[in-house]
Design a protein around this motif. Structure first.
Motif, PDB file in Angstrom:
ATOM      1  N   TYR A  31       0.840  -1.202   0.000  1.00 49.22           N
ATOM      2  CA  TYR A  31       0.000   0.000   0.000  1.00 49.22           C
ATOM      3  C   TYR A  31       0.870   1.245   0.000  1.00 49.22           C
ATOM      4  O   TYR A  31       1.966   1.258   0.568  1.00 49.22           O
ATOM      5  CB  TYR A  31      -0.967   0.012   1.182  1.00 49.22           C
ATOM      6  N   GLY A  81      -3.723   0.186  -7.057  1.00 43.51           N
ATOM      7  CA  GLY A  81      -3.641   1.493  -6.426  1.00 43.51           C
ATOM      8  C   GLY A  81      -3.270   2.609  -7.383  1.00 43.51           C
ATOM      9  O   GLY A  81      -3.523   3.787  -7.101  1.00 43.51           O
ATOM     10  N   VAL A 102      -3.277   3.962   0.062  1.00 44.28           N
ATOM     11  CA  VAL A 102      -3.753   3.482  -1.238  1.00 44.28           C
ATOM     12  C   VAL A 102      -3.308   2.027  -1.408  1.00 44.28           C
ATOM     13  O   VAL A 102      -2.177   1.752  -1.828  1.00 44.28           O
ATOM     14  CB  VAL A 102      -3.205   4.348  -2.389  1.00 44.28           C
TER      15      VAL A 102
END
Length: 266
Positions: A15, A36, A55
């Motif tokens: 992430y 993402g 994200v």
């Protein structure tokens, strides 16, 4: 900054972590077949406003790992929800403002069932709270990739997804990287679900951004809207120019809608 968290079944979830650590935390979660990267421009925008932006790449997407052989049980909604809770724990954040497109919204709705306190607000676009598709749908992913190849599938789907030229390039690139076996496994779990009660039971603010050109999802929204409209915590905003990936079709309108929603919720 790219971070990684290891789940309890040994899958590494990647992430992005943008903005100041002291900023109000928001999550931007992509849909099926994407990553993402769908939200990179939005993440930079919100980080510039002082938000801390997470994200994720859902398992089997982007830079995140996936179970060997891509079994359907390895992509169940409880498993996907658990991955995202692990991300929130790893990031050390409290209640977040969650923005989910399509699958990213479905996963959030599943999280509400057992972890609603991890949300300050929930916003979705391209997401129905209930879906009932025929059993053959999961097989479409390996079938079309096998018949037409990645180049044709990615190009045609990108043109059908958004009119934004840069957005089309991005969608095509994400589709070229996507494993259709992941698509089959995820679709086996989300072709039929009903998470309306999870949304009804959530008492904090909920926003639905409905794209005027997102015909397939809009056709499935009947029971969702019947259950949600009229509730004091539910807001629907219609963006005529937006399709399934509203942040690519109408980025400025989506960003302003979200900021207004968060400020009102505060």
């Amino acid at each position: 900054m790219l971070r990684n968290v290891l789940t309890d079944d040994g899958i590494e979830i990647a992430y992005g972590d943008f903005g100041p650590r002291s900023g109000a935390p928001i999550v931007l979660c992509h849909g099926l077949c994407a990553s993402g990267r769908q939200f990179e421009s939005d993440a930079l925008y919100f980080a510039g406003l002082g938000y801390r932006v997470l994200v994720p790449d859902l398992r089997g997407h982007g830079r995140s790992g996936a179970p060997d052989e891509r079994p359907a049980e390895g992509f169940s909604l409880p498993r996907l929800a658990g991955d995202m809770l692990a991300m929130l724990d790893d990031a050390g954040v409290g209640a977040v403002d969650w923005v989910g497109n399509s699958l990213g919204g479905i996963v959030a709705l599943k999280m509400l069932e057992a972890a609603g306190t991890r949300f300050r607000t929930l916003a979705t676009f391209g997401t129905s709270y209930r879906l009932a598709l025929p059993p053959f749908v999961p097989q479409i992913f390996p079938m079309i990739y096998g018949l037409f190849g990645r180049g044709i599938v990615s190009g045609v789907t990108a043109r059908a997804t958004t009119d934004n030229v840069c957005g089309r390039t991005l969608v095509a690139e994400m589709l070229k990287e996507f494993d259709p076996l992941t698509g089959r496994a995820v679709a086996a779990n989300v072709r039929s679900y009903d998470l309306i009660e999870a949304a009804v039971g959530f008492e904090r603010p909920i926003l639905m951004i409905r794209g005027g050109r997102d015909r397939a999802v809009n056709a499935a929204l009947g029971r969702t809207l019947k259950a949600m409209e009229g509730r004091a915590n539910f807001t629907r905003v219609d963006l005529r120019s937006a399709a399934h990936c509203a942040n690519l079709d109408a980025p400025y309108e989506v960003r302003q809608t979200l900021v207004d929603f968060w400020r009102q919720a505060a």
